[in-house]
Design a protein around this motif. Structure first.
Motif, PDB file in Angstrom:
ATOM      1  N   SER A   2       0.834  -1.185   0.000  1.00 32.61           N
ATOM      2  CA  SER A   2       0.000   0.000   0.000  1.00 32.61           C
ATOM      3  C   SER A   2       0.877   1.246   0.000  1.00 32.61           C
ATOM      4  O   SER A   2       1.980   1.254   0.549  1.00 32.61           O
ATOM      5  CB  SER A   2      -0.923   0.003   1.218  1.00 32.61           C
ATOM      6  OG  SER A   2      -0.138   0.123   2.380  1.00 32.61           O
ATOM      7  N   PRO A   4       1.423   5.231   1.038  1.00 27.09           N
ATOM      8  CA  PRO A   4       0.922   6.206   2.007  1.00 27.09           C
ATOM      9  C   PRO A   4       0.201   7.324   1.273  1.00 27.09           C
ATOM     10  O   PRO A   4       0.520   7.635   0.123  1.00 27.09           O
ATOM     11  CB  PRO A   4       2.203   6.718   2.680  1.00 27.09           C
ATOM     12  CG  PRO A   4       3.268   6.491   1.666  1.00 27.09           C
ATOM     13  CD  PRO A   4       2.862   5.257   0.898  1.00 27.09           C
ATOM     14  N   ASN A   5      -0.783   7.886   1.924  1.00 27.06           N
ATOM     15  CA  ASN A   5      -1.544   8.970   1.293  1.00 27.06           C
ATOM     16  C   ASN A   5      -0.878  10.312   1.595  1.00 27.06           C
ATOM     17  O   ASN A   5      -1.502  11.241   2.089  1.00 27.06           O
ATOM     18  CB  ASN A   5      -2.996   8.956   1.781  1.00 27.06           C
ATOM     19  CG  ASN A   5      -3.876   9.844   0.936  1.00 27.06           C
ATOM     20  OD1 ASN A   5      -3.482  10.335  -0.115  1.00 27.06           O
ATOM     21  ND2 ASN A   5      -5.094  10.062   1.402  1.00 27.06           N
ATOM     22  N   ILE A   6       0.408  10.379   1.297  1.00 26.52           N
ATOM     23  CA  ILE A   6       1.173  11.617   1.441  1.00 26.52           C
ATOM     24  C   ILE A   6       1.851  11.857   0.104  1.00 26.52           C
ATOM     25  O   ILE A   6       2.606  11.015  -0.392  1.00 26.52           O
ATOM     26  CB  ILE A   6       2.232  11.491   2.561  1.00 26.52           C
ATOM     27  CG1 ILE A   6       1.531  11.233   3.888  1.00 26.52           C
ATOM     28  CG2 ILE A   6       3.078  12.743   2.625  1.00 26.52           C
ATOM     29  CD1 ILE A   6       2.474  10.909   5.016  1.00 26.52           C
ATOM     30  N   THR A  33       5.039  10.298  -4.162  1.00 25.17           N
ATOM     31  CA  THR A  33       5.080   9.792  -2.786  1.00 25.17           C
ATOM     32  C   THR A  33       6.477  10.018  -2.210  1.00 25.17           C
ATOM     33  O   THR A  33       7.453  10.135  -2.959  1.00 25.17           O
ATOM     34  CB  THR A  33       4.744   8.290  -2.744  1.00 25.17           C
ATOM     35  OG1 THR A  33       5.662   7.597  -3.566  1.00 25.17           O
ATOM     36  CG2 THR A  33       3.328   8.026  -3.188  1.00 25.17           C
ATOM     37  N   TYR A 154      -7.404   8.601  -4.133  1.00 25.46           N
ATOM     38  CA  TYR A 154      -6.381   7.738  -3.539  1.00 25.46           C
ATOM     39  C   TYR A 154      -6.654   6.277  -3.879  1.00 25.46           C
ATOM     40  O   TYR A 154      -5.739   5.532  -4.240  1.00 25.46           O
ATOM     41  CB  TYR A 154      -6.339   7.947  -2.020  1.00 25.46           C
ATOM     42  CG  TYR A 154      -5.353   7.068  -1.313  1.00 25.46           C
ATOM     43  CD1 TYR A 154      -3.993   7.188  -1.548  1.00 25.46           C
ATOM     44  CD2 TYR A 154      -5.791   6.107  -0.402  1.00 25.46           C
ATOM     45  CE1 TYR A 154      -3.091   6.376  -0.894  1.00 25.46           C
ATOM     46  CE2 TYR A 154      -4.893   5.305   0.265  1.00 25.46           C
ATOM     47  CZ  TYR A 154      -3.539   5.444   0.004  1.00 25.46           C
ATOM     48  OH  TYR A 154      -2.651   4.635   0.658  1.00 25.46           O
TER      49      TYR A 154
END
Length: 188
Positions: A2, A4-6, A33, A154
């Motif tokens: 997965s 990261p949502n950054i 990312t 996302y």
């Protein structure tokens, strides 16, 4: 695996611009990312849209930046004050010298007036340069650099990443000769 949502905002050269992920217009802005596993091109306008992404604000960095600016401002004011005090002392010493010489007083007044005008002009020019530098720095740093995508976008990025991995595995399997069944060697 997965992601990261950054997402960090980066700029690329205009010659390297590619189509925006959302509207397909050429864009030189990229969201990437932190570990550089995934990236995509996006327009500046979409970065301001709260329906697409939201900025991640680092309050500690902002506080440190404000403290640094305040320290710089204090130093600048101190230097200005010291300069004014020095000039004041110079003027006082000039006045004492003028009292000693009445004839040279007229000449020194004329030169000190022109010098003070020149100093004021130089001070104002230096202040304008400082202000313009500060404004340009503020404009560069006003835009947020770190974003979090909204849930829908996302999830779409995760789905694309998974599909790419599945396609890669399938290609590897097809290239492996043991993947296909062998021809039977026994007679029926």
């Amino acid at each position: 695996m997965s992601l990261p949502n950054i997402w960090h905002h980066r700029k690329v050269a205009d010659t390297s611009a590619k189509g925006c992920e959302i509207c397909f217009k050429p864009s030189a802005s990229v969201l990437i990312t932190p570990d550089k596993q995934d990236f995509f091109y996006v327009c500046q306008i979409h970065l301001k849209d709260t329906g697409f992404c939201s900025p991640i604000i680092d309050h500690e960095a902002i506080a440190a930046k404000k403290k640094k600016e305040m320290d710089e401002e204090i130093e600048r004011v101190k230097k200005e004050y010291e300069e004014k005090q020095r000039k004041k002392k110079e003027k006082e010493s000039e006045k004492e010298a003028e009292k000693d010489k009445e004839k040279e007083k007229d000449k020194k007044d004329d030169t000190s007036k022109t010098e003070s005008k020149d100093e004021k002009k130089e001070d104002s020019i230096a202040d304008e340069k400082d202000k313009s530098k500060e404004k340009s720095q503020l404009n560069d740093e006003e835009e947020p650099r770190v974003f979090a995508l909204q849930r829908i976008f996302y999830q779409r990025r995760l789905d694309r990443k998974r599909q790419a991995e599945i396609a890669k595995r399938n290609r590897e399997r097809l290239n492996n000769p043991n993947f296909f069944p062998s021809v039977p060697k026994d007679l029926p």
